[in-house]
Write a protein that holds these residues in place. Structure first.
Motif, PDB file in Angstrom:
ATOM      1  N   MET A   1     -17.830 -16.188   6.775  1.00 54.86           N
ATOM      2  CA  MET A   1     -18.518 -15.359   5.801  1.00 54.86           C
ATOM      3  C   MET A   1     -19.479 -16.255   5.021  1.00 54.86           C
ATOM      4  SD  MET A   1     -16.977 -12.887   2.814  1.00 54.86           S
ATOM      5  CE  MET A   1     -15.519 -13.824   2.595  1.00 54.86           C
TER       6      MET A   1
ATOM      7  N   ARG B   1     -20.384 -13.818  -1.432  1.00 55.90           N
ATOM      8  CA  ARG B   1     -20.434 -13.880   0.031  1.00 55.90           C
ATOM      9  C   ARG B   1     -20.750 -12.510   0.600  1.00 55.90           C
ATOM     10  NH1 ARG B   1     -15.132 -17.446   0.123  1.00 55.90           N
ATOM     11  NH2 ARG B   1     -16.105 -19.475   0.358  1.00 55.90           N
TER      12      ARG B   1
ATOM     13  N   TYR C   1     -20.013 -10.639   4.440  1.00 53.67           N
ATOM     14  CA  TYR C   1     -19.508 -10.713   5.810  1.00 53.67           C
ATOM     15  C   TYR C   1     -20.569 -10.254   6.795  1.00 53.67           C
ATOM     16  CZ  TYR C   1     -14.628 -11.054   4.177  1.00 53.67           C
ATOM     17  OH  TYR C   1     -13.465 -11.450   3.595  1.00 53.67           O
TER      18      TYR C   1
ATOM     19  N   ASP D   1     -20.127  -6.201   8.754  1.00 53.42           N
ATOM     20  CA  ASP D   1     -19.096  -5.616   7.885  1.00 53.42           C
ATOM     21  C   ASP D   1     -19.444  -4.193   7.457  1.00 53.42           C
ATOM     22  OD1 ASP D   1     -16.747  -5.536   6.399  1.00 53.42           O
ATOM     23  OD2 ASP D   1     -17.655  -6.453   4.644  1.00 53.42           O
TER      24      ASP D   1
ATOM     25  N   HIS E   1     -19.080  -9.571  -1.563  1.00 57.02           N
ATOM     26  CA  HIS E   1     -17.774 -10.027  -2.040  1.00 57.02           C
ATOM     27  C   HIS E   1     -17.989 -11.102  -3.092  1.00 57.02           C
ATOM     28  CE1 HIS E   1     -15.603  -7.995   1.264  1.00 57.02           C
ATOM     29  NE2 HIS E   1     -16.778  -8.132   1.849  1.00 57.02           N
TER      30      HIS E   1
ATOM     31  N   SER F   1     -27.085  -8.751   7.736  1.00 59.09           N
ATOM     32  CA  SER F   1     -25.666  -8.987   8.040  1.00 59.09           C
ATOM     33  C   SER F   1     -25.094  -7.957   9.006  1.00 59.09           C
ATOM     34  CB  SER F   1     -24.839  -8.996   6.754  1.00 59.09           C
ATOM     35  OG  SER F   1     -25.189 -10.106   5.967  1.00 59.09           O
TER      36      SER F   1
END
Length: 88
Positions: free
Chosen positions: A1, A13, A15, A18, A28, A76
């Motif tokens: 991550m 962060r 992911y 995600d 996150h 992402s």
């Protein structure tokens, strides 16, 4: 991550891939033993928790960088590494 930002002991962060976990764009935030998933759109805590002071710092950072966070989210979910975002 990948870590996309750090400030005042808070690590932000995102992911990769995600988009199924909370079904909305989010990031996150971790501070000490606390961690929370936070919606990019409205700053709502989707899971977890942060101390009040750190949560307010994260919300201030979110307001300054919402467009960058959304762009990182788009990268992402395609499996690409997000860009770093300036700290608070």
């Amino acid at each position: 991550m990948p870590v996309i930002s750090m400030f005042y002991g808070i690590i932000i962060r995102m992911y990769l891939l995600d988009n199924h976990h909370h079904r909305c764009p989010h990031f996150h935030a971790k501070y000490a033993e606390y961690e929370a998933s936070i919606s990019i759109e409205d700053g709502e805590v989707l899971a977890g928790q942060l101390p009040r002071k750190q949560f307010r710092l994260v919300l201030a950072w979110l307001e300054l960088h919402r467009d960058e966070l959304q762009a990182d989210w788009d990268l992402s979910v395609e499996g690409e590494n997000p860009y770093k975002i300036d700290p608070l």
